[in-house]
Each structure stands twice: as C-alpha cells, then as structure tokens.
Design a protein around this motif. Structure first.
Motif, mmCIF file in Angstrom:
data_model
loop_
_atom_site.group_PDB
_atom_site.id
_atom_site.type_symbol
_atom_site.label_atom_id
_atom_site.label_comp_id
_atom_site.label_asym_id
_atom_site.label_seq_id
_atom_site.Cartn_x
_atom_site.Cartn_y
_atom_site.Cartn_z
ATOM 1 N N GLU A 192 0.830 -1.199 0.000
ATOM 2 C CA GLU A 192 0.000 0.000 0.000
ATOM 3 C C GLU A 192 0.870 1.256 0.000
ATOM 4 O OE1 GLU A 192 -2.618 -0.243 3.296
ATOM 5 O OE2 GLU A 192 -3.914 -1.791 2.388
ATOM 6 N N ALA A 193 1.955 1.209 0.814
ATOM 7 C CA ALA A 193 2.842 2.382 0.858
ATOM 8 C C ALA A 193 3.523 2.607 -0.492
ATOM 9 C CB ALA A 193 3.886 2.186 1.958
ATOM 10 N N TYR A 194 3.956 1.568 -1.139
ATOM 11 C CA TYR A 194 4.599 1.695 -2.448
ATOM 12 C C TYR A 194 3.629 2.267 -3.483
ATOM 13 C CZ TYR A 194 7.114 0.468 -6.701
ATOM 14 O OH TYR A 194 7.739 0.503 -7.921
ATOM 15 N N GLY A 195 2.399 1.810 -3.401
ATOM 16 C CA GLY A 195 1.410 2.309 -4.353
ATOM 17 C C GLY A 195 1.034 3.754 -4.087
ATOM 18 N N ALA A 196 1.070 4.171 -2.797
ATOM 19 C CA ALA A 196 0.662 5.530 -2.456
ATOM 20 C C ALA A 196 1.752 6.549 -2.770
ATOM 21 C CB ALA A 196 0.286 5.611 -0.978
ATOM 22 N N ASP A 197 3.041 6.233 -2.512
ATOM 23 C CA ASP A 197 4.133 7.186 -2.724
ATOM 24 C C ASP A 197 5.390 6.402 -3.010
ATOM 25 O OD1 ASP A 197 5.999 9.195 -2.738
ATOM 26 O OD2 ASP A 197 5.203 10.197 -0.956
ATOM 27 N N GLN A 198 5.707 6.236 -4.284
ATOM 28 C CA GLN A 198 6.832 5.397 -4.661
ATOM 29 C C GLN A 198 8.152 6.009 -4.231
ATOM 30 O OE1 GLN A 198 6.620 4.570 -8.875
ATOM 31 N NE2 GLN A 198 4.549 3.633 -8.717
ATOM 32 N N GLU A 199 8.253 7.342 -4.300
ATOM 33 C CA GLU A 199 9.512 7.984 -3.918
ATOM 34 C C GLU A 199 9.803 7.810 -2.430
ATOM 35 O OE1 GLU A 199 11.651 12.390 -3.987
ATOM 36 O OE2 GLU A 199 9.644 12.103 -4.821
ATOM 37 N N PHE A 200 8.764 7.976 -1.555
ATOM 38 C CA PHE A 200 8.953 7.776 -0.120
ATOM 39 C C PHE A 200 9.304 6.324 0.184
ATOM 40 C CE2 PHE A 200 7.233 6.490 3.975
ATOM 41 C CZ PHE A 200 7.939 7.300 4.832
ATOM 42 N N PHE A 201 8.662 5.415 -0.528
ATOM 43 C CA PHE A 201 8.927 4.000 -0.298
ATOM 44 C C PHE A 201 10.371 3.664 -0.647
ATOM 45 C CE2 PHE A 201 8.894 -0.494 -1.518
ATOM 46 C CZ PHE A 201 8.378 -1.055 -0.365
ATOM 47 N N ALA A 202 10.844 4.241 -1.790
ATOM 48 C CA ALA A 202 12.241 3.998 -2.180
ATOM 49 C C ALA A 202 13.190 4.578 -1.150
ATOM 50 C CB ALA A 202 12.501 4.608 -3.560
#
Length: 294
Positions: free
Chosen positions: A244-254
């Motif tokens: 869910e986090a990756y889908g919501a904000d890929q840059e933050f997840f990275a």
C-alpha cells in the motif's frame, strides 16, 4: 470378813472365765470354734459369740476378697510362638470348714501355694489349646480366655473352700531368647514394606514426570504452531502495508527502503564498503532523488 476374802478370788476367777468365753467376730472375718482340733462351730455373722474356755479355741479367717500374684510361666500357643505370662487372681474364702480341712494349720500361705498351682495349670491348659494362637492371646479375645481360666480354676479351687472371683493376665511377653529373632523379623517386614512403598512412590513419580513431559511437548507444539501462524499473519500484514505504501508514494517508499539498507550495511564501527561513488546505493547521499511517479 473371812467370807469376803474367799469370795473375791472366786469372783475374779469367774470373771476371767466368763471373759475368756467371749469373742468378737468382725464383719471382715469368719471364725471357727475348735475343740482339740475338731470343728465345733462356725461363726460367719459379726458380733459377740461364746466358746468353752480353756477347752475351745477360735481361729479367724479373712472374709474379704484377697489378691494373689502368680509366678511367670511359659506357654506355647497353637502357632508354636512361646510366650511368658504371669497373672493375678482375686479370691475369697467361701467355705471356712472346707478351707480348714484342706489346708489345716497352714492357713492362707498353704492355700495360696495350692491356688497358684491350680492357676498355672489352667493357664497352660487354656492358652495352649489347639484353637488359641499368640495373636488371639494379645487381641480382644484375651478377656474371654481369662474368663475361661477363671471358670476352670474356680471348679478346682472349691475343693479348698475358695471362690475364684476374677483372673487377669498382667504381662504377656516373648522369652528373652526369642526377642532378637522376633525383632529381626519385624525389622525385615518393616524394611520390605518400606521398599514396597518406595517402589510405588517411584512408579507414581515416573508417571507424573512422563505426563508432565508430554504436557510440555504438547504445550510447546501448540505454542510454536500459534507463533508460526501469528508470524505468518504479521508478515502478510507487513507486506500488505508495504504494498500500500509503495502504491501511495513510490519515492517515499524507495527512500524508506534505502534507509533500511543503510542501517543494515553500515552496522558496526568497522564497516568497509568497496563500491564506486556513482553507485545507485549512494543516490540519497549525493542529494539526488528519484523522479516522482506520474
């Protein structure tokens, strides 16, 4: 004056003769009036009584219940377990005429010697009977056995003019020679019983320990199963959150995953990395950020 001198001695003599013809029977006594050794009268009621002075004499006998302790004797019951017993008897002079004829001038001493012989004979006869064992002598049947001794002794004692009122066994012991053997057997029996109790206790302890060990294994198995289930559910939930986090904000997840990589790679004070400076691993150290997802 001369008559008075003669009458005074005569009066004194008559008084002495009269007083010597009187005797008193106590309520605790019986009396026999004897004339030249022959029985002339029996006085059993208390009070004053008379006898012929100088010719007759009075012999008193105790009318109370008397005690007699017998000597220790050995008896052999039906189980061949020898015992040393002694008894005491209560008796009274029931017939003073028979008593006098039986014991003569010997009196109580001779009568008790004969009665003691009768009691010892009856003790051996009753306690040595076929159906009488040492355990029975030492049990509640003891009273029945002493009553049997009393009844048989009473029959024979009547010939002495005596009535046996009661018989009791004072002590019932093993002979000294048999005590050590008996004590050794008792110790062996107690040790055998103790060994049996210990064996039963060890068996019960083993059962309890086996049950406890099985309970521990079952409990740990269930706990590990539950832990694995919870751990799997937690991993699934973590993956879901990451997804869910990756889908919501890929840059933050990275960025978050890079921080985790730095933490693991740079753990410790002597960490060394051999990589090129323009490696993608140091993107966030160089101030470069990935382009936001469209």
């Amino acid at each position: 004056m001369r008559k008075t001198a003669y009458l005074l001695p005569v009066f004194v003599i008559l008084l002495v003769v009269f007083l010597s013809s009187i005797f008193v029977v106590d309520e605790r006594q019986k009396a026999l009036v004897l004339q030249f050794g022959q029985i002339k009268a029996v006085k059993e009621d208390p009070g004053l009584a008379f006898k012929v002075p100088l010719i007759q004499e009075v012999v008193f006998y105790d009318d109370r219940i008397l005690s007699l302790d017998t000597d220790e004797i050995e008896v052999t019951p039906a189980d061949d377990r020898r015992l040393v017993v002694d008894a005491f008897a209560r008796y009274r002079i029931a017939d003073v005429v028979k008593f006098r004829q039986a014991v003569g001038v010997g009196g109580i001493r001779v009568a008790e010697d004969r009665l003691s012989g009768i009691l010892n004979s009856m003790i051996r006869e009753v306690l040595g009977a076929d159906q009488v064992t040492s355990d029975r002598i030492l049990s509640e049947d003891r009273r029945e056995l002493t009553n049997r001794i009393r009844d048989r002794a009473r029959v024979q004692a009547l010939s002495l003019g005596l009535d046996v009122v009661d018989v009791r066994l004072k002590q019932t012991n093993l002979p000294t020679s048999s005590l050590e053997v008996t004590f050794a057997r008792m110790r062996a029996e107690r040790e055998r019983e103790a060994a049996d109790e210990i064996a039963r206790g060890n068996e019960a302890a083993q059962r309890v320990r086996a049950l406890a060990d099985r309970t521990v294994v079952e409990t740990l198995s269930v706990a590990n199963k539950d832990a694995n289930v919870i751990r799997g559910e937690a991993d699934a939930e973590r993956n879901r959150v990451f997804a869910e986090a990756y889908g919501a904000d890929q840059e933050f997840f990275a960025f978050y995953r890079s921080l985790q990589a730095y933490e693991k790679a740079l753990n410790g004070s002597n960490t060394s990395l051999v990589i090129t400076p323009d490696s993608q691993f140091f993107d966030y150290f160089n101030g470069e950020t990935a382009a936001p997802a469209e």
